[in-house]
Design an enzyme around this catalytic site. Sequence first.
Site, PDB file in Angstrom:
ATOM      1  N   SER A1003      36.275  31.586  36.090  1.00  0.00           N
ATOM      2  CA  SER A1003      36.858  30.460  36.817  1.00  0.00           C
ATOM      3  C   SER A1003      37.521  30.949  38.096  1.00  0.00           C
ATOM      4  O   SER A1003      37.745  32.151  38.296  1.00  0.00           O
ATOM      5  CB  SER A1003      37.893  29.744  35.942  1.00  0.00           C
ATOM      6  N   HIS A1004      37.884  30.018  38.956  1.00  0.00           N
ATOM      7  CA  HIS A1004      38.483  30.354  40.252  1.00  0.00           C
ATOM      8  C   HIS A1004      39.750  31.182  40.075  1.00  0.00           C
ATOM      9  O   HIS A1004      39.941  32.212  40.738  1.00  0.00           O
ATOM     10  CB  HIS A1004      38.790  29.075  41.027  1.00  0.00           C
ATOM     11  N   VAL A1005      40.633  30.743  39.177  1.00  0.00           N
ATOM     12  CA  VAL A1005      41.902  31.443  39.038  1.00  0.00           C
ATOM     13  C   VAL A1005      41.684  32.852  38.472  1.00  0.00           C
ATOM     14  O   VAL A1005      42.419  33.788  38.807  1.00  0.00           O
ATOM     15  CB  VAL A1005      42.882  30.621  38.158  1.00  0.00           C
ATOM     16  N   ARG A1008      40.537  34.962  41.338  1.00  0.00           N
ATOM     17  CA  ARG A1008      41.696  35.207  42.200  1.00  0.00           C
ATOM     18  C   ARG A1008      42.568  36.340  41.631  1.00  0.00           C
ATOM     19  O   ARG A1008      43.062  37.198  42.366  1.00  0.00           O
ATOM     20  CB  ARG A1008      42.545  33.939  42.296  1.00  0.00           C
TER      21      ARG A1008
END
Length: 1399
Positions: A1003-1005, A1008
Amino acid sequence: MSNSVVHHLLNRGFTRPVSFEHRNKLNSSCVPAAGKIGRSSLGAQLYGKGLKKTRRRLITGTGRPVSFVTQAVLAMDPASQAVKRFNLDGNIDLLVEVTSTNVREVNIQIANTSDSLLLHWGAIRDNNEKWVLPSRCPDRTINYKNRALRTPFVKSGGNSYLKIEIDDHAIHAIEFLIFDESRNKWYKSNSQNFRINLPTERNVDHNVSVPEDLVQIQAYLRWERNGKQNYSPEKEKEEYEVARTELREGMMRGASVEDLRAKLLKKDNNTSESTKSKGTSSSEQESQKKVSKQPKQKQYFSTEKIQRKGRDLNKLICKHVADFVDPKSISSTEPRALTTLELYARAKEEQETTPIFSKKIFKLEGSTILVLVTKLSGKTKIHLATDFREPITLHWALSQKAGEWLDPPSDILPPNSLPVRGAVDTQLTIASTDLPSPVQTFELEIEGESYKGMPFVLNVGERWLKNKDSDFYVDFAKEEKHVQKDHGDGKGTANNLLDKIADLESEAQQSFMHRFNIASDLVDEAKNAGQLGFAGMLVWMRFMATRQLVWNKSYNVKPREISQAQDRLTSGLQDVYASYPEYRELLRMIMSTVGRGGEGDVGQRIRDEILVIQSKNKCKGGMMEQWHQKLHNNTSPDDVIICQALMDYIKSDFDMSVYWKTLNDNGITKERLLSYDRAIRSEPSFGNDQKDGLLRDLGHYMRTLKAVHSGADLESAIQNCMGYQDDARGFMVGVQINPISGLPSGYPDLLRFVLEHVEEKNVEPLLEGLLEARQELRPLLLKSHDRLKDLLFLDLALDSTVRTAIERGYEQLNNAGPEKIMYFISLVIENLALSSDDNEDLIYCLKGWQFALSMFKNKKDHWALYAKSVLDRSRLALASKAERYLEILQPSAEYLGSCLGVEQWAISIFTEEIIRAGSAAALSSLVNRLDPVLRQTANLGSWQVISPVEVVGYVIVVDELLTVQNKTYDRPTIIVANRVRGEEEIPDGAVAVLTPDMPDVLSHVSVRARNGKICFATCFDSGILSDLQAMDGKVLSLKPTSADVVYREVNESELSSQSSDNLEDAPPSISLVKKQFVGRYAISSEEFTNDLVGAKSRNIGYLKGKVPSWVGIPTSVALPFGVFEKVLSEKTNQAVSEKLQVLKKSLDEGDQDALGEIRKTVLGLVAPAELVEELKSTMKKSDMPWPGDEGEQRWEQAWAAIKKVWASKWNERAYFSTKKVKLDHDYLCMAVLVQEVINADYAFVIHTTNPSSGDSSEIYAEVVKGLGETLVGAYPGRSLSFITKKNNLDSPLVLGYPSKPIGLFIRRSIIFRSDSNGEDLEGYAGAGLYDSVPMDEEDKVVLDYTTDPLITDEGFQRKILSDIARAGDAIEKLYGTAQDIEGVIRDGKLYVVQTRPQV
């Protein structure tokens, strides 16, 4: 109530550890085993199709009882004439051997097969080719739709075995098919059924005489075992002859007539002596009568266990979701004006510099009393105000403990005060403020902490006013955790309806009759207000049921009148229930707070029968007379509890502590008894000579009370549906309720089974019976019926009994194996689904648990891993339901509770208590028990480490990461967040994020965190999580491995050392190069260059023609950099451009709300004609469909999607992300990649280096069903994840099964993908920040993984996962660096839609 409350509810342990043990109660003939009937307090005679509680004689099966266990048989000799040999699929041998003794045996052996084979079979009898179902069957056999039997084979070594015994000599053949469940494959014999003829020779002496009465009994038992079918006269005669033959065979084996008679008429030791008639026993008469009449009811249970019917669970799915009704459309356009007292309170609170210590609001005779308490530096201030019109005298005192009145010191008395004995009278004064109407006030200031409270009452003329018959009391020793709030504007509620309820409350408090009649009058208004209207009604009725509102205020009303008012209300709710299925769940909850009621006599009997009890049992004085007066004046649900307390007291040999315990456990205190309009002041006092009569008569009286007040009480509800009449034991005859027509066949027997097991310690048979009863009742609840409300109250009672049985059964779960806990979970989910309007997700969870159970029984390697995914999905379903209740109910509870002066604590926990009262709480407790078992079995550990980075920082606990994503912490911070969706930014200064939530690894997080060298991990252990949360504010050191996180508290010196290390690793500075419009509105993939498009487009262009032929690349075109700026500069878009300049200036000045306005403004752009023509030409030359060919509206949809991509430059996540790394946002340019959407069966993301471990020899990938947005976006649940070694791509290892409840699917369409120059910069993960927008909206589909071959078919799974891994390996080799790849699978074909360097 916040989302943290939902999280707390669904993750806390509700109970102690538990254990299950499964026992099969059927003997070898599938005939119920005999046993003692359970207890029931139901004493009423139920007639018609009703019930009668009697002790029964049980007649057991014929022949010798044999315990049968399926077992491996000896290897067969293929040369034997008794062996038949078949060939399945060319290489699988099937051998069938038949042996003939008194019981014929069919032994079946299959070689070289899977371990999931089922025999789908039936028997041929009497030359009738239609299958019959033998009564004698192997263990674990199930009845399949009453058309066949299904029996699982026993796996041993490389073979599968099965033995069938046939004791019915009328059967001359069996037929069967073989079904491989895991492969969904049928095996047949040359497209026909396999048929095995059985030997039929019988050596029977037909001269042996058998008594005719025994033949009749044997025929009855055969008919009962065969399912109590309706026989024709010819068939009945034939059955008699078969029965005669069976008895003759028994006599030839040496049994005497008396032996046979004793066996057939075996009696329960507790059965009363049989009555003889015409030479036969009553049992024989019963048998003869039943054989001749052949009743239609089918008894499908034993005295110990029922046989549940097989059902297609998909047919239980309900999708009745109430349409959202904008509260503005049902409420006044203007916000509700504040009352005079609210204006006064607001002004007073603004004047006070000290925080409010406590705030109380009391409602009285249509007026309001407000009390504010503040405390500072040893001084306590009390402000009292009221909007009473008449002059008020406050009669008050002080106290050092509750209940006492002490003279206040003379030096603190306010003006207009007059000391009286033990108190003070103070005349309230009119406040000198600019208010719409007068407010009378009182202020008092007390020094020190010696006084703890202030009791008071009000005097208005000649009247004394109290708080529900008690003194008012202000407690200023204990600070309120929940300070009572003002009404607010009623946002999210049907506030017009709630205002009307508040206005009518003073009238409703006169009696239940008034309240129920007012509620009846408001049903139509609630219906017009939609879902929020009935939410308001539920809140009001539940406040009433939980005694937050006054039940009776000195108003004498007859029980019959209350009963009629209840009947009127429940009839109105019944009509809405029948016509508006989307409100059924709320209506069920409303009806559960209201008794059944009834016309006429049922209510009047409350008055009449208490007189008879007093007269018959000589107890006319004392407590019984006081209760009689209370009942005559105003009966209430409290009377059910009082009656039960009296019975408990008598049963305990008159132990008074038992009487008070029953009362207190149910919320009735001595003070409450005294508060009734006709107070109960005395305790009961009876003698031994009254004991038996009182227990009998109070037991009957309880039925009458429950008939009025306890609509959902089980026995009362069953009686109302099955029918009953008075048994004339000393009471007036008069109440008669007819049985409901159209109940399912055998339903009275099923309800009898439930009642007989309702108190037993082993709750599993009871749960199965309750759920079977609910399932059988369900079709009647889905259509109109003149007795629908009685059916509803029965269903509510069954539902409630399931919940209490589960709670009682927790003890059974101590030391239980996972199979038993999973089975109990499936029962609770089934119960929850049967009570829910929108239950599709719950039904698929139920199917998932059943599939997990089958995996466990078949000893599949991954059963625990799969069960964990179903458990996670079940938790998500619970959280979703809790959040839905919170959204619908809590605003109404806040608003109406404030209007009615309900205690703030009761308002704050309103939704929490609704959730606790349902099956969701039991389900949460069970999954919490199972979770550690599954994690241990599947070797999952307590953590999933997504980004393993060693850090030191200060702990801060937050509810949601989303709420702090834009913060900047000025010191290294470890965030412990209850909720992480997956698309958030990680705030500056955060060095770690720990959560119980389950974002995808890709996922994006997650990306990141890894890119920013931030520790990120999911914690599955609630104990560890609680420990971390308790360290809020402390400094922790985290040392993660690939599967664990070691943490310890450290001092700040270690923090300083770690901070220095982090400074050395600071990321390099990055910058953007602004792109210019190059004169082209659209370009083909062959023209993709660094100056025209971003890396996303260039990589797709590069892959074309270079990847293996079996990897598809979608055709693409693009709107290059600078097109947005060019369109914005057009004269037709001048107004949009000017507005954007103003908004961007506001944004630069710190107005974050401007971001949303900018996005809206961008959508106002008009497309230049040149852009339309050039894009059309480019797409057609690339063989892509042009949307405009389907009509102008389709082009408008495409243009809107393009503008949304451009506008995503200003979404919050992207904007703040660029600001954090000091990128110039004005330099960010957005190209748009245009591709034809592939309507995916599956979507995947590949990281060609394992992101969790950094192992470059492993490929890690995640797969979801449908489009990939559920994988990369903020969709709850986990995807299927797996790893593959690059040197063994054909052996993928599944790490986790999917728990995402939603899949996205779309018709043939076009997708417009963001492709900015801010993505894939070195040292900055810009990918995923901006939006990709399909031209058409995706369909959200609730997923059923039990029908997904990726889950159920091991061969299919291996092929798909291996193809994904091979594609990733090929693309990595093409680029020479680790890649982050997105793609889809359609009809087995793999497509790659984008790739970029893995960060």
